[in-house]
Design a protein around this motif. Structure first.
Motif, PDB file in Angstrom:
ATOM      1  N   TYR A 143       0.824  -1.204   0.000  1.00 46.31           N
ATOM      2  CA  TYR A 143       0.000   0.000   0.000  1.00 46.31           C
ATOM      3  C   TYR A 143       0.857   1.253   0.000  1.00 46.31           C
ATOM      4  N   PHE A 144       2.018   1.186   0.675  1.00 39.65           N
ATOM      5  CA  PHE A 144       2.893   2.361   0.725  1.00 39.65           C
ATOM      6  C   PHE A 144       3.419   2.687  -0.668  1.00 39.65           C
ATOM      7  N   PHE A 164       0.893   4.462  -4.896  1.00 39.55           N
ATOM      8  CA  PHE A 164       0.416   5.798  -4.593  1.00 39.55           C
ATOM      9  C   PHE A 164      -0.988   6.051  -5.132  1.00 39.55           C
ATOM     10  N   ALA A 209      -3.437   4.168  -4.536  1.00 37.31           N
ATOM     11  CA  ALA A 209      -4.411   3.656  -3.584  1.00 37.31           C
ATOM     12  C   ALA A 209      -4.970   4.761  -2.695  1.00 37.31           C
ATOM     13  N   VAL A 210      -4.430   5.992  -2.811  1.00 35.03           N
ATOM     14  CA  VAL A 210      -4.884   7.086  -1.958  1.00 35.03           C
ATOM     15  C   VAL A 210      -6.342   7.392  -2.248  1.00 35.03           C
ATOM     16  N   THR A 211      -7.159   7.433  -1.211  1.00 32.89           N
ATOM     17  CA  THR A 211      -8.579   7.705  -1.396  1.00 32.89           C
ATOM     18  C   THR A 211      -8.962   9.092  -0.887  1.00 32.89           C
ATOM     19  N   THR A 212      -8.021   9.826  -0.336  1.00 34.92           N
ATOM     20  CA  THR A 212      -8.342  11.137   0.228  1.00 34.92           C
ATOM     21  C   THR A 212      -8.810  12.095  -0.865  1.00 34.92           C
ATOM     22  N   GLN A 218      -9.168  15.994  -1.495  1.00 30.14           N
ATOM     23  CA  GLN A 218      -8.735  17.254  -0.893  1.00 30.14           C
ATOM     24  C   GLN A 218      -9.803  18.287  -1.177  1.00 30.14           C
ATOM     25  N   LYS A 232       4.310  10.622   6.392  1.00 27.14           N
ATOM     26  CA  LYS A 232       4.020  10.240   5.006  1.00 27.14           C
ATOM     27  C   LYS A 232       3.885   8.721   4.882  1.00 27.14           C
ATOM     28  N   VAL A 233       4.827   7.990   5.522  1.00 26.15           N
ATOM     29  CA  VAL A 233       4.801   6.524   5.447  1.00 26.15           C
ATOM     30  C   VAL A 233       3.501   5.999   6.022  1.00 26.15           C
ATOM     31  N   HIS A 248       0.501   6.842   3.682  1.00 28.05           N
ATOM     32  CA  HIS A 248       0.341   6.066   2.457  1.00 28.05           C
ATOM     33  C   HIS A 248       0.048   4.610   2.755  1.00 28.05           C
ATOM     34  N   MET A 249       0.478   4.130   3.935  1.00 30.67           N
ATOM     35  CA  MET A 249       0.112   2.757   4.298  1.00 30.67           C
ATOM     36  C   MET A 249      -1.377   2.648   4.596  1.00 30.67           C
ATOM     37  N   GLN A 250      -1.999   3.772   4.967  1.00 36.86           N
ATOM     38  CA  GLN A 250      -3.430   3.757   5.271  1.00 36.86           C
ATOM     39  C   GLN A 250      -4.237   4.417   4.161  1.00 36.86           C
ATOM     40  N   SER A 251      -3.675   4.496   2.955  1.00 43.42           N
ATOM     41  CA  SER A 251      -4.358   5.085   1.801  1.00 43.42           C
ATOM     42  C   SER A 251      -4.756   6.531   2.051  1.00 43.42           C
ATOM     43  N   ARG A 252      -3.911   7.253   2.786  1.00 46.27           N
ATOM     44  CA  ARG A 252      -4.131   8.683   2.966  1.00 46.27           C
ATOM     45  C   ARG A 252      -3.012   9.432   2.242  1.00 46.27           C
ATOM     46  N   ILE A 253      -2.994  10.760   2.374  1.00 45.19           N
ATOM     47  CA  ILE A 253      -1.966  11.548   1.708  1.00 45.19           C
ATOM     48  C   ILE A 253      -0.901  12.006   2.687  1.00 45.19           C
ATOM     49  N   ARG A 258       0.532  20.497   2.936  1.00 49.95           N
ATOM     50  CA  ARG A 258       0.102  21.894   2.809  1.00 49.95           C
ATOM     51  C   ARG A 258       1.257  22.859   3.033  1.00 49.95           C
ATOM     52  N   TYR A 272      13.121   3.289   7.504  1.00 51.63           N
ATOM     53  CA  TYR A 272      11.826   2.941   6.904  1.00 51.63           C
ATOM     54  C   TYR A 272      11.324   1.615   7.449  1.00 51.63           C
TER      55      TYR A 272
END
Lengths: 171, 356
Positions: A27-28, A31, A33-36, A38, B57-58, B61-66, B70, B307
């Motif tokens: 998942y890392f 890229f 896979a990001v669901t956010t 903005q 960041k790590v 992205h492991m949790q499908s976030r950004i 900002r 990492y």
């Protein structure tokens, strides 16, 4: 046998940890896979029939609102938040002159849209940021609610269903 | 071609020229370490800021976030904003605290881990002080963090903080043992305690110690994660059980010191892992054509190991206290002793007596 089980447990535990690491690393590295979303920059399009905002349909060709001030919407409204007035014109047809909808008491139940027999009220999906700084701003008149139906609807079938609703509710 | 040694020569040459100009050449021996320490402090502060950003960041992205994006390019300045926020924050203190230990604990937590950076060789000759007992020094000095954590827990006058401190003491003392035992085979093979000496041995031998000593590497990384109080061994500050653990009652700059200390502990233990097992500043064999300077190789390896430690944190669930003790005493310590035995036997069979 105890010593074999001891080492077997260690190896199976290590293996399960590696499997877990591979999942998170996958998942890392992925890229996409990001669901956010903005929000201020990216906006999700709402479904065509979502009840986000009530609008008065304005007919651009005839240069007038479709509303004829029959008061069916005002009667159907459970909170009495619609106030409107109309006048009989020289050709004998009624026309709406003022229309006020108080969104501070509106519950978006949709009875007014269902009750309307002249295709004058509709829900729109593209406008959904309804927050205001003053409570008085929620009292919208016909100028604020003016909405021209786009020439080519995004989803024709959906739009069609909405326009052919018979006005028999609540009478 | 810039190597670490060249850079050190140029800088020290310039400094000594500058001393001669001002007329303080006689004090060079006293000023040089101070300048080294300041440079190291600057490096570690910037590097830790980068690591905090990287960790966020790590995890994102492991949790499908950004993650932070900002402040500054790719959110790189997010940590600067956080640091400004922490330093300008009101320092809330418990009224019934034990004043002097409460004040000293964060300083010890920070200094004890930061002093470990002194003996890390970034490149050939690029080291603040190449002690001939480098490993012993690092193990001794990073063991100080337990005192800081216990002091912080005790002096906060808070039962959660005290529990966190006690748990931390039990954990760090337990995991210090496999940490040291996992390093022993390498000391036996190389016959030196100096970190630069160990890297030079790997250069001459032509292989990294991770290949013959993979078990020791796994034990070392596991124990180092536990030493740094990071998940899955973060029971001293388990949020869901102990609020913040030992730093429950700390805020503002003092909390930042604990935070910084935790990240420096990660850097130090990862740097030791790189030096001992991954060949320090030596280039990666199949990428040798790149001709990068040694310290760049070192930093690449360092970030890779960090990492790995971050991936541990965001992948594995936290251990219970009894599981933690079981794992330390029943798995890691026997395995590391077995590893010492096997390594010693194999080396004796291969090279006979007097392998050094």
């Amino acid at each position: 046998m105890g010593i074999f089980k001891y080492f077997k447990d260690i190896f199976s535990g290590l293996w399960s940890l590696l499997v877990g690491l591979s999942v998170t690393s996958k998942y890392f590295l992925n890229f996409k896979a990001v669901t956010t979303q903005q929000y201020p920059e990216e906006r999700l399009p709402l479904p065509a029939r979502s009840r986000s905002m009530i609008k008065l349909i304005y007919d651009g060709e005839k240069d007038q609102f479709n509303c004829v001030a029959c008061l069916m919407c005002a009667k159907a409204c459970p909170n009495s938040c619609i106030k409107l007035e109309g006048v009989r014109q020289v050709d004998g047809k009624r026309r709406m002159t003022t229309f006020k909808l108080d969104f501070s008491t509106c519950i978006f139940c949709g009875y007014c849209v269902e009750a309307c027999g002249f295709d004058a009220l509709t829900f729109v999906s593209e406008e959904y940021e309804n927050a205001v700084y003053k409570r008085g701003s929620l009292l919208q008149d016909e100028h604020a609610m003016k909405w021209v139906r786009p020439a080519q609807p995004i989803a024709p079938e959906e739009q069609k269903k909405e326009t052919v609703i018979p006005a028999v509710v609540g009478a | 071609m810039f190597t670490g040694e060249n850079i050190i020569q140029i800088v020290s040459g310039f400094l000594h020229w500058a001393y001669a100009q001002v007329g303080i050449s006689a004090l060079a021996g006293a000023i040089d370490p101070v300048i080294s320490a300041i440079v190291m402090f600057g490096f570690i502060s910037v590097f830790v800021m980068f690591l905090v950003w990287m960790e966020r960041k790590v995890s994102a992205h492991m949790q499908s976030r950004i993650g932070p994006n900002r402040v500054g390019p790719f959110g790189l300045l997010q940590t600067v904003a956080d640091a400004i926020k922490l330093t300008t924050k009101e320092d809330v203190k418990p009224v019934n605290r034990d004043k002097i230990p409460y004040f000293i604990a964060p300083i010890v937590a920070f200094v004890a881990t930061f002093m470990g950076m002194v003996v890390i060789p970034f490149d050939k000759g690029m080291v603040v002080q190449d002690l001939n007992v480098g490993i012993l020094y690092i193990i001794a000095i990073t063991g100080f963090t337990v005192i800081a954590i216990l002091t912080a827990g005790w002096s906060s006058n808070n039962k959660f903080a005290l529990l966190g401190g006690f748990r931390s003491a039990a954990q760090i003392i337990s995991y210090e043992v496999p940490l040291v035992l996992s390093v022993v085979p390498i000391i036996m093979i190389t016959g030196t305690l100096s970190l630069s000496g160990i890297v030079e041995y790997q250069q001459q031998a032509g292989y990294w110690f991770i290949f013959p000593q993979i078990v020791a590497f796994i034990i070392f990384i596991t124990s180092a994660t536990a030493e740094a109080n990071r998940a899955p061994f973060d029971i001293p500050e388990a949020e869901s059980e102990l609020i913040g653990g030992f730093h429950t009652e700390y805020s503002g700059v003092k909390f930042a010191m604990f935070f910084l200390g935790e990240y420096i502990a990660v850097v130090v233990s990862s740097a030791v892992a790189v030096t001992l097992f991954l060949g320090g500043w030596l280039p990666v064999a199949f990428l040798g054509f790149l001709h990068l300077p040694g310290f760049i190789w070192f930093l690449i390896k360092l970030v890779s190991v960090i990492y790995l430690v971050m991936a541990f944190r965001w992948t594995f669930p936290r251990l219970r206290v009894d599981q933690l003790m079981d794992f330390g005493w029943k798995v890691l310590i026997p395995l590391s002793i077995l590893n010492i035995l096997i390594t010693a036997s194999v080396w004796l069979l291969l090279y006979g007596k007097g392998a050094q």
